[in-house]
Design a protein around this motif. Structure first.
Motif, PDB file in Angstrom:
ATOM      1  N   GLN A  73       0.764  -1.198  -0.131  1.00 53.73           N
ATOM      2  CA  GLN A  73       0.048  -0.011   0.081  1.00 53.73           C
ATOM      3  C   GLN A  73       0.964   1.249  -0.039  1.00 53.73           C
ATOM      4  N   HIS A  74       0.743   2.142  -1.107  1.00 49.35           N
ATOM      5  CA  HIS A  74       1.148   3.406  -0.980  1.00 49.35           C
ATOM      6  C   HIS A  74       0.444   4.404  -0.019  1.00 49.35           C
ATOM      7  N   GLU A  75       1.093   5.418   0.616  1.00 48.74           N
ATOM      8  CA  GLU A  75       0.206   6.237   1.350  1.00 48.74           C
ATOM      9  C   GLU A  75      -0.468   7.261   0.577  1.00 48.74           C
ATOM     10  N   SER A  76      -1.655   7.448   0.944  1.00 48.15           N
ATOM     11  CA  SER A  76      -2.508   8.216   0.198  1.00 48.15           C
ATOM     12  C   SER A  76      -2.007   9.771  -0.190  1.00 48.15           C
ATOM     13  N   VAL A  77      -1.794  10.622   0.993  1.00 49.05           N
ATOM     14  CA  VAL A  77      -1.562  11.825   0.471  1.00 49.05           C
ATOM     15  C   VAL A  77      -0.361  12.070  -0.277  1.00 49.05           C
ATOM     16  N   ALA A  78       0.608  11.427  -0.046  1.00 47.97           N
ATOM     17  CA  ALA A  78       1.791  11.675  -0.720  1.00 47.97           C
ATOM     18  C   ALA A  78       1.765  11.131  -2.082  1.00 47.97           C
ATOM     19  N   PHE A  79       1.159  10.003  -2.280  1.00 48.98           N
ATOM     20  CA  PHE A  79       0.756   9.581  -3.652  1.00 48.98           C
ATOM     21  C   PHE A  79      -0.304  10.511  -4.301  1.00 48.98           C
ATOM     22  N   SER A  80      -1.329  11.362  -3.760  1.00 45.59           N
ATOM     23  CA  SER A  80      -1.903  12.012  -4.471  1.00 45.59           C
ATOM     24  C   SER A  80      -1.289  13.053  -4.951  1.00 45.59           C
ATOM     25  N   HIS A  81      -0.155  13.762  -4.134  1.00 44.90           N
ATOM     26  CA  HIS A  81       0.623  14.779  -4.584  1.00 44.90           C
ATOM     27  C   HIS A  81       1.285  14.017  -6.086  1.00 44.90           C
ATOM     28  N   ALA A 107      -4.712  19.668   7.765  1.00 46.16           N
ATOM     29  CA  ALA A 107      -5.029  20.786   7.292  1.00 46.16           C
ATOM     30  C   ALA A 107      -3.616  21.207   6.661  1.00 46.16           C
ATOM     31  N   LYS A 108      -2.553  21.294   7.396  1.00 43.75           N
ATOM     32  CA  LYS A 108      -1.276  22.007   6.744  1.00 43.75           C
ATOM     33  C   LYS A 108      -0.934  21.106   5.612  1.00 43.75           C
ATOM     34  N   GLN A 109      -1.026  19.675   5.575  1.00 43.79           N
ATOM     35  CA  GLN A 109      -0.420  19.190   4.372  1.00 43.79           C
ATOM     36  C   GLN A 109      -1.475  19.437   3.297  1.00 43.79           C
ATOM     37  N   ILE A 110      -2.724  19.222   3.364  1.00 43.25           N
ATOM     38  CA  ILE A 110      -3.494  19.540   2.325  1.00 43.25           C
ATOM     39  C   ILE A 110      -3.439  21.168   1.843  1.00 43.25           C
ATOM     40  N   ALA A 111      -3.366  22.029   2.663  1.00 48.03           N
ATOM     41  CA  ALA A 111      -3.046  23.494   2.266  1.00 48.03           C
ATOM     42  C   ALA A 111      -1.807  23.640   1.591  1.00 48.03           C
ATOM     43  N   GLY A 119      -5.188  24.213  -6.331  1.00 44.81           N
ATOM     44  CA  GLY A 119      -6.471  23.901  -5.661  1.00 44.81           C
ATOM     45  C   GLY A 119      -7.038  22.677  -6.162  1.00 44.81           C
ATOM     46  N   ARG A 120      -6.081  21.707  -6.626  1.00 47.44           N
ATOM     47  CA  ARG A 120      -6.704  20.614  -7.357  1.00 47.44           C
ATOM     48  C   ARG A 120      -6.871  19.333  -6.265  1.00 47.44           C
ATOM     49  N   ILE A 121      -6.588  19.468  -4.957  1.00 47.36           N
ATOM     50  CA  ILE A 121      -6.574  18.419  -4.058  1.00 47.36           C
ATOM     51  C   ILE A 121      -7.929  18.351  -3.255  1.00 47.36           C
ATOM     52  N   ALA A 122      -8.463  17.555  -3.019  1.00 46.16           N
ATOM     53  CA  ALA A 122      -9.681  17.081  -2.149  1.00 46.16           C
ATOM     54  C   ALA A 122      -9.189  16.119  -1.036  1.00 46.16           C
ATOM     55  N   VAL A 123     -10.192  16.022  -0.067  1.00 45.41           N
ATOM     56  CA  VAL A 123     -10.051  15.015   0.886  1.00 45.41           C
ATOM     57  C   VAL A 123     -11.266  14.125   1.042  1.00 45.41           C
TER      58      VAL A 123
END
Length: 371
Positions: A73-81, A107-111, A119-123
């Motif tokens: 499994q790849h971690e979701s936030v880093a992979f999304s970036h 909040a800090k990661q996604i900001a 502005g192309r990231i969502a959660v």
């Protein structure tokens, strides 16, 4: 404290998203050969194909432990970036799991990713259904409705941090005093998705979420969920949009498509399917009403993680396009799709099905204008 709610009406065309295969095993619990890979290069190219094919969103998965064929499994936030860096228009929805994540970090990661991606990231806020995973990583396993109460505070905390300076919040799980985050996310503010079928999940969506994901189902059953959520949401000044899970098998004939479905089921890993079913049904039974997303799922349904076979996007491009319009009529704003062979089937969907859907939408609009 003020909470930002979505008040604009959803756009008319139905939107399309795909499940990112950032965990191994694909999106079915089956040993059928799949030309799908969990590695980064495959997924970067898949994101580009999806963007070129007319998809609006990609949804990354969050897993911490192996199971049900997902050994890696790849971690979701880093992979999304990484997917955002490979594309220019596609929005990527990063899964966040309250407990392992704290709202301040999230909040800090996604900001930051929002600033870097325009502005192309969502959660997607995942309240959790797998108790063994929480125990394995040393996280407390809360009661069913407590998990949703925590998720709601998580969402309220994210929104407050993203929209206010000197943010103060007093909840049972999270507390803030005069906290200011800078820079805040780029415009537009990250959209907040969630899933779940329990009363607690639907009520949370009605109060605070931008989007609500439901498992695969018939248009009639989806309509019942949509009506329930939107009636409650109206009382809160909210209007969550609805995403429906579906597994797509598009072939030249319906017989060919059904044969692929049967091959997937015949090659299912019975022990893994039963273990998955045991976990998810127990999670639903823990809710006050004793039901959850998978309460009425058969063995065959559970071969696809999110009841995607139930939505019946299985057949010819014409049949699938008509069925997507039926989902839209039932209140769906987005179809969240999974495939057997992702790269080639996402491309096929973009070439042969999305144009048919748009043509049907346009014809319907023309008839409405003429009436």
């Amino acid at each position: 404290m003020t909470v930002r709610f979505v008040e604009d009406t959803p756009p008319d065309p139905i939107r399309f998203a795909y499940w990112v295969p950032n965990v191994s095993g694909g999106l079915v619990i089956s040993k059928i050969p799949q030309r799908t890979s969990w590695d980064a290069d495959y997924n970067r190219r898949l994101a580009q194909i999806a963007e070129e094919s007319g998809f609006d969103y990609a949804l990354t998965q969050i897993r911490f432990t192996a199971g049900y064929g997902a050994e890696y499994q790849h971690e979701s936030v880093a992979f999304s970036h990484a997917l955002l860096a490979a594309t220019s228009r596609l929005k990527v929805i990063a899964a966040l799991l309250p407990g392992p994540w704290h709202p301040t970090l999230a909040a800090k990661q996604i900001a930051t990713i929002s600033q870097l991606s325009g502005g192309r990231i969502a959660v997607n806020i995942v309240s959790g259904w797998f108790s063994g995973e929480f125990r394995a990583i040393g996280e407390p396993w809360l009661d069913h409705d407590e998990r949703y109460r925590r998720s709601e505070e998580f969402i309220r905390s994210l929104r407050g941090i993203w929209t206010q300076d000197n943010f103060t919040f007093r909840g049972n799980f999270y507390r803030y005093t005069d906290y200011t985050l800078k820079p805040k996310p780029a415009d537009p503010l990250p959209e907040i998705f969630q899933g779940g079928s329990s009363r607690a999940a639907r009520d949370m969506a009605a109060r605070v979420s931008d989007w609500y994901f439901t498992n695969g189902n018939t248009p009639e059953n989806i309509r019942a969920q949509v009506d329930d959520i939107r009636a409650k949401a109206a009382e809160n000044g909210n209007r969550p949009r609805i995403g429906v899970n579906a597994f797509v098998i598009a072939r030249d004939t319906e017989e060919e498509a059904q044969a692929v479905l049967q091959e997937i089921i015949e090659n299912a890993d019975p022990d893994a399917v039963k273990a998955f079913g045991h976990e998810v049904k127990n999670a639903g039974k823990a809710s006050p009403e004793g039901e959850g997303n998978w309460a009425r799922s058969s063995f065959n349904d559970l071969v696809q993680y999110n009841d995607g076979f139930k939505t019946n996007l299985i057949g010819t491009p014409d049949q699938i396009a008509e069925r997507i319009l039926a989902l839209k009529d039932a209140g769906a704003d987005l179809a969240l799709l999974a495939f057997l062979h992702f790269q080639e089937e996402v491309a096929y969907f973009g070439t042969h099905i999305i144009p048919r859907v748009r043509a049907l939408e346009a014809a319907r609009e023309k008839r409405a204008e003429a009436a």
